[in-house]
Design an enzyme around this catalytic site. Structure first.
Site, PDB file in Angstrom:
ATOM      1  N   SER A   1      17.908 -48.738  15.448  1.00 19.87           N
ATOM      2  CA  SER A   1      17.111 -49.964  15.445  1.00 19.87           C
ATOM      3  C   SER A   1      15.682 -49.627  15.852  1.00 19.87           C
ATOM      4  CB  SER A   1      17.686 -50.982  16.430  1.00 19.87           C
ATOM      5  OG  SER A   1      16.716 -51.995  16.682  1.00 19.87           O
TER       6      SER A   1
ATOM      7  N   HIS B   1      17.802 -49.312  11.110  1.00 19.28           N
ATOM      8  CA  HIS B   1      18.225 -50.705  11.319  1.00 19.28           C
ATOM      9  C   HIS B   1      16.967 -51.518  11.567  1.00 19.28           C
ATOM     10  CE1 HIS B   1      21.196 -53.771  12.666  1.00 19.28           C
ATOM     11  NE2 HIS B   1      20.257 -54.119  13.540  1.00 19.28           N
TER      12      HIS B   1
ATOM     13  N   ASP C   1      15.259 -54.896  12.291  1.00 17.80           N
ATOM     14  CA  ASP C   1      15.568 -56.220  12.867  1.00 17.80           C
ATOM     15  C   ASP C   1      14.493 -57.248  12.545  1.00 17.80           C
ATOM     16  OD1 ASP C   1      17.005 -54.473  15.555  1.00 17.80           O
ATOM     17  OD2 ASP C   1      18.077 -55.959  14.348  1.00 17.80           O
TER      18      ASP C   1
ATOM     19  N   MET D   1      13.245 -61.063  12.938  1.00 21.62           N
ATOM     20  CA  MET D   1      13.442 -62.237  13.783  1.00 21.62           C
ATOM     21  C   MET D   1      12.349 -63.265  13.483  1.00 21.62           C
ATOM     22  SD  MET D   1      14.334 -60.339  17.363  1.00 21.62           S
ATOM     23  CE  MET D   1      15.525 -58.994  17.388  1.00 21.62           C
TER      24      MET D   1
ATOM     25  N   HIS E   1      18.626 -56.457   9.174  1.00 24.86           N
ATOM     26  CA  HIS E   1      19.410 -57.405   9.968  1.00 24.86           C
ATOM     27  C   HIS E   1      18.585 -58.680  10.057  1.00 24.86           C
ATOM     28  CE1 HIS E   1      21.177 -58.516  14.181  1.00 24.86           C
ATOM     29  NE2 HIS E   1      21.391 -59.459  13.270  1.00 24.86           N
TER      30      HIS E   1
ATOM     31  N   MET F   1      17.751 -62.152  11.249  1.00 27.05           N
ATOM     32  CA  MET F   1      17.960 -63.195  12.253  1.00 27.05           C
ATOM     33  C   MET F   1      16.942 -64.289  11.924  1.00 27.05           C
ATOM     34  SD  MET F   1      18.480 -60.569  15.422  1.00 27.05           S
ATOM     35  CE  MET F   1      17.731 -59.211  14.485  1.00 27.05           C
TER      36      MET F   1
ATOM     37  N   MET G   1      27.780 -58.317  16.999  1.00 25.93           N
ATOM     38  CA  MET G   1      26.736 -58.255  18.019  1.00 25.93           C
ATOM     39  C   MET G   1      27.401 -58.041  19.378  1.00 25.93           C
ATOM     40  SD  MET G   1      23.911 -58.473  16.466  1.00 25.93           S
ATOM     41  CE  MET G   1      22.880 -58.444  17.919  1.00 25.93           C
TER      42      MET G   1
ATOM     43  N   GLY H   1      18.190 -61.103  19.606  1.00 29.16           N
ATOM     44  CA  GLY H   1      16.815 -61.520  19.921  1.00 29.16           C
ATOM     45  C   GLY H   1      15.982 -60.426  20.556  1.00 29.16           C
ATOM     46  N   PHE H   2      16.637 -59.491  21.286  1.00 26.76           N
ATOM     47  CA  PHE H   2      15.838 -58.486  21.989  1.00 26.76           C
ATOM     48  C   PHE H   2      16.566 -57.140  22.048  1.00 26.76           C
ATOM     49  CE2 PHE H   2      12.585 -61.350  23.311  1.00 26.76           C
ATOM     50  CZ  PHE H   2      13.226 -62.590  23.357  1.00 26.76           C
ATOM     51  N   GLY H   3      15.807 -56.079  22.101  1.00 25.54           N
ATOM     52  CA  GLY H   3      16.384 -54.753  22.339  1.00 25.54           C
ATOM     53  C   GLY H   3      16.514 -54.544  23.850  1.00 25.54           C
ATOM     54  N   GLY H   4      17.173 -53.484  24.239  1.00 25.00           N
ATOM     55  CA  GLY H   4      17.230 -53.112  25.653  1.00 25.00           C
ATOM     56  C   GLY H   4      18.169 -53.940  26.508  1.00 25.00           C
TER      57      GLY H   4
ATOM     58  N   ASP I   1      26.303 -53.669  17.248  1.00 19.13           N
ATOM     59  CA  ASP I   1      24.849 -53.742  17.388  1.00 19.13           C
ATOM     60  C   ASP I   1      24.459 -54.353  18.738  1.00 19.13           C
ATOM     61  OD1 ASP I   1      22.243 -55.515  15.498  1.00 19.13           O
ATOM     62  OD2 ASP I   1      22.158 -53.949  17.034  1.00 19.13           O
ATOM     63  N   GLY I   2      23.919 -53.478  19.630  1.00 20.44           N
ATOM     64  CA  GLY I   2      23.365 -54.007  20.884  1.00 20.44           C
ATOM     65  C   GLY I   2      23.913 -53.303  22.106  1.00 20.44           C
TER      66      GLY I   2
ATOM     67  N   SER J   1      17.125 -48.882  22.017  1.00 20.47           N
ATOM     68  CA  SER J   1      16.391 -48.429  23.222  1.00 20.47           C
ATOM     69  C   SER J   1      16.971 -47.130  23.801  1.00 20.47           C
ATOM     70  CB  SER J   1      16.422 -49.536  24.280  1.00 20.47           C
ATOM     71  OG  SER J   1      17.753 -50.011  24.448  1.00 20.47           O
TER      72      SER J   1
HETATM   73  C1  DX5 Z   1      19.071 -57.427  18.863  1.00 23.28           C
HETATM   74  C2  DX5 Z   1      19.031 -56.503  17.637  1.00 23.28           C
HETATM   75  C3  DX5 Z   1      19.586 -55.133  17.916  1.00 23.28           C
HETATM   76  C4  DX5 Z   1      18.830 -54.388  19.027  1.00 23.28           C
HETATM   77  C5  DX5 Z   1      19.522 -53.083  19.320  1.00 23.28           C
HETATM   78  O1  DX5 Z   1      18.961 -58.760  18.448  1.00 23.28           O
HETATM   79  O2  DX5 Z   1      19.753 -57.055  16.568  1.00 23.28           O
HETATM   80  O3  DX5 Z   1      19.572 -54.366  16.700  1.00 23.28           O
HETATM   81  O4  DX5 Z   1      17.513 -54.151  18.607  1.00 23.28           O
HETATM   82  O5  DX5 Z   1      18.733 -52.420  20.282  1.00 23.28           O
HETATM   83  P1  DX5 Z   1      19.396 -51.834  21.644  1.00 23.28           P
HETATM   84  O6  DX5 Z   1      20.177 -50.617  21.196  1.00 23.28           O
HETATM   85  O7  DX5 Z   1      18.210 -51.478  22.482  1.00 23.28           O
HETATM   86  O8  DX5 Z   1      20.269 -52.899  22.210  1.00 23.28           O
HETATM   87 ZN    ZN Z   2      20.124 -55.718  14.907  1.00 15.70          ZN
END
Ligand code: DX5
Ligand code: ZN
Length: 227
Positions: free
Chosen positions: A8, A33, A35, A37, A67, A69, A138, A143-146, A177-178, A200
């Site tokens: 991602s 990947h 993302d 949003m 992906h 969203m 999921m 919505g967010f990485g990390g 994913d996540g 991340s």
């Molecule tokens: C979150 C994304 C994921 C996320 C994965 O909404 O769909 O793809 O970026 O990142 P990590 O591995 O940091 O959770």
């Molecule tokens: Zn994703």
């Protein structure tokens, strides 16, 4: 099946996105990947078809899974397909006609997937399973990485694998994913995941360590006896 690592790029340095994407591919990930949003379906706003097109123009030839969203999702599918998507996956809640949206993805020569949030029931996929190449579970709220991995996902992977195999669709890839990292990737793979999204856990390293963290992830995956 060999496990696939899908990176991602949400946590990449966006000021150097082409270079970062090329680096993680060179360091050994299998696909990108991407993302998307819309600050409507999820409380964040990221990248669109133009950025995907620039990655292709930059020379990224690896498979890119988009992906989405985004809600409503239907109208934007063709734009991502023509911008260079290889796989397009969306959340069932974002389309008024899931069947039609999946058919549209296939019509544009992309593989099709549905993305299930941690609390989305499996019945959303039953009636459209014949159109699916991949189901993304999921393991964080989108919505967010990390974010941290939600442990109940392990149970969901096992349940879902059983369900789709009992329906005769063993060839559908299960993607998680996540929050995937070197400490949990082996358990996630053993539970039945085929494709692991890593964001991340890679980009939190300095650029010259990408290969090392990817090798550690692969070493953990080789511990999974089933695949
Ligand atoms: C979150 C994304 C994921 C996320 C994965 O909404 O769909 O793809 O970026 O990142 P990590 O591995 O940091 O959770
Ligand atoms: Zn994703």
């Amino acid at each position: 099946m060999k496990h696939l690592l899908s990176c991602s790029i949400l946590s990449a340095d966006f000021a150097r996105l082409g270079e970062e994407t090329a680096s993680v591919i060179a360091a050994g990930v299998d696909r990108v990947h991407f993302d998307v949003m819309d600050n409507h379906y999820v409380p964040n706003l990221t990248i669109g078809p133009m950025v995907l097109r620039s990655l292709r123009d930059y020379g990224i030839t690896a498979p890119i899974e988009v992906h989405l969203m985004v809600s409503p999702v239907d109208g934007i599918i063709p734009e991502f397909a023509s911008a260079g998507a290889s796989i397009i996956a969306f959340h069932p809640e974002t389309s008024a006609n899931i069947n039609k949206a999946l058919t549209l993805i296939k019509k544009h020569d992309c593989q099709a997937g549905l993305v299930l949030n941690p609390d989305t029931p499996f019945d959303k996929i039953k009636s459209v399973i014949s159109h699916l190449d991949v189901i993304v579970l999921m393991s964080v709220s989108p919505g967010f990485g990390g974010q941290s991995f939600i442990p109940t996902t392990l149970f969901k992977i096992r349940q879902l694998r059983k369900l789709i195999n009992s329906m005769g669709y063993n060839n559908i890839d299960l993607e998680v994913d996540g929050g995937v990292n070197v400490n949990n990737i082996s358990a996630i793979a053993t539970a039945g995941a085929d494709i692991l999204v890593i964001g991340s856990a890679i980009f939190s390293q300095s650029k010259n360590n990408y290969k090392q963290v990817i090798n550690s992830l692969r070493a953990e995956l080789s511990k999974d006896p089933i695949h």
